[in-house]
Design a protein around this motif. Structure first.
Motif, mmCIF file in Angstrom:
data_model
loop_
_atom_site.group_PDB
_atom_site.id
_atom_site.type_symbol
_atom_site.label_atom_id
_atom_site.label_comp_id
_atom_site.label_asym_id
_atom_site.label_seq_id
_atom_site.Cartn_x
_atom_site.Cartn_y
_atom_site.Cartn_z
ATOM 1 N N LYS A 1 23.419 -57.525 -40.195
ATOM 2 C CA LYS A 1 22.796 -58.303 -41.257
ATOM 3 C C LYS A 1 21.269 -58.243 -41.159
ATOM 4 N N VAL A 2 20.668 -57.619 -42.156
ATOM 5 C CA VAL A 2 19.214 -57.527 -42.251
ATOM 6 C C VAL A 2 18.820 -57.715 -43.712
ATOM 7 N N SER A 3 17.539 -57.969 -43.936
ATOM 8 C CA SER A 3 17.052 -58.109 -45.305
ATOM 9 C C SER A 3 17.039 -56.753 -45.998
ATOM 10 N N LYS A 4 16.936 -56.775 -47.306
ATOM 11 C CA LYS A 4 17.000 -55.547 -48.096
ATOM 12 C C LYS A 4 15.876 -54.584 -47.739
ATOM 13 N N ASN A 5 14.701 -55.117 -47.433
ATOM 14 C CA ASN A 5 13.529 -54.288 -47.123
ATOM 15 C C ASN A 5 13.235 -54.243 -45.624
ATOM 16 N N ALA A 6 14.253 -54.357 -44.815
ATOM 17 C CA ALA A 6 14.064 -54.388 -43.361
ATOM 18 C C ALA A 6 13.477 -53.075 -42.855
ATOM 19 N N THR A 7 12.625 -53.183 -41.837
ATOM 20 C CA THR A 7 12.030 -52.002 -41.212
ATOM 21 C C THR A 7 13.013 -51.387 -40.226
ATOM 22 N N ASP A 8 12.685 -50.188 -39.747
ATOM 23 C CA ASP A 8 13.538 -49.530 -38.748
ATOM 24 C C ASP A 8 13.650 -50.380 -37.485
ATOM 25 N N ASP A 9 12.540 -51.016 -37.076
ATOM 26 C CA ASP A 9 12.561 -51.870 -35.889
ATOM 27 C C ASP A 9 13.487 -53.065 -36.092
#
Length: 236
Positions: free
Chosen positions: A98-106
């Motif tokens: 679960k991550v946000s839509k614009n999550a970074t690779d990190d």
């Protein structure tokens, strides 16, 4: 009983039949080329390459499926070699990261490590599983830094220990793999945690890997066939 599975569903999954299927690779070589190549035995080299490609095809089918369309005559059916990635939740637990839509690779890498560790309680397989994933995923995890800018996992061994895996295996064919979940959401595959000792592979008598060779007079070609007849499925 596991989760909300009904008794009928559990028994149908525990007793599911998995019949064998023929998996093969064919190759041909012009006799002119065979004669002209004098530096090494090209026929023996072709046979070794064919065995390697057959093993790779079987390994791919076991992990993620063969990737061919259902209409393909050569498709390795999910009912014969059941891929871990597409298997029922009873055998292969699907864990969303679960991550946000614009999550970074990190952010994705951090969330993945956290999801792997948290989901370990649902692992009911044998011993310590291996983590099969892509080069990009491993790279992103190894590049994670703490608040002071220091690399958190400066070796692959530390990363392996953190996610409690017996080993980390980079699998090229896992790149770009996606699956549509029950909510009709398309999710990219990040990795598979499994101990392949829990994957049972069987073959009928005479279904072991066999090699056949023939010469086609009409086309002046050496033709080789390598095949096996097998089935496979997770049994834990």
């Amino acid at each position: 009983m596991k989760g909300n599975y009904k008794k009928e569903e559990v028994f149908s999954l525990l007793k599911r039949p998995t019949d064998p299927q023929t998996i093969y690779k064919k190759q041909k070589l012009d006799r002119d080329d065979t004669i002209d190549i004098t530096d090494f035995d090209v026929v023996s080299w072709i046979k070794a390459e064919m065995r390697q490609m057959l093993d790779e095809e079987i390994a791919r089918a076991i992990l993620v499926g063969d990737g061919r369309l259902a209409s393909s005559d050569d498709k390795i059916s999910q009912d014969h070699v059941r891929s871990i990635y597409l298997d029922d939740d009873f055998y292969a637990v699907k864990v969303p990261v679960k991550v946000s839509k614009n999550a970074t690779d990190d952010e994705i890498a951090k969330a993945t490590i956290r999801a792997i560790i948290k989901a370990r309680k649902d692992y009911k397989g044998s011993g310590q599983p291996a983590f099969y994933t892509t080069v990009d995923t491993v790279t992103d995890m190894l590049l994670l830094e703490d608040a002071n800018g220091r690399i958190i996992y400066d070796t692959e061994e530390k990363l392996r220990t953190a996610i409690r895996a017996s080993k980390i295996v980079e699998v090229e064919v896992m790149e770009g793999q996606t699956r549509t979940d029950d909510s009709n959401v398309t999710r990219p595959l990040i990795g598979i945690m499994v101990n392949l000792i829990d994957y049972n592979v069987g073959a009928d008598k005479g279904g072991a890997v066999s090699t056949f060779e023939d010469f086609d007079i009409d086309y002046n070609q050496n033709k080789c066939l390598i095949e096996t007849r097998m089935s496979g499925a997770l049994i834990k």
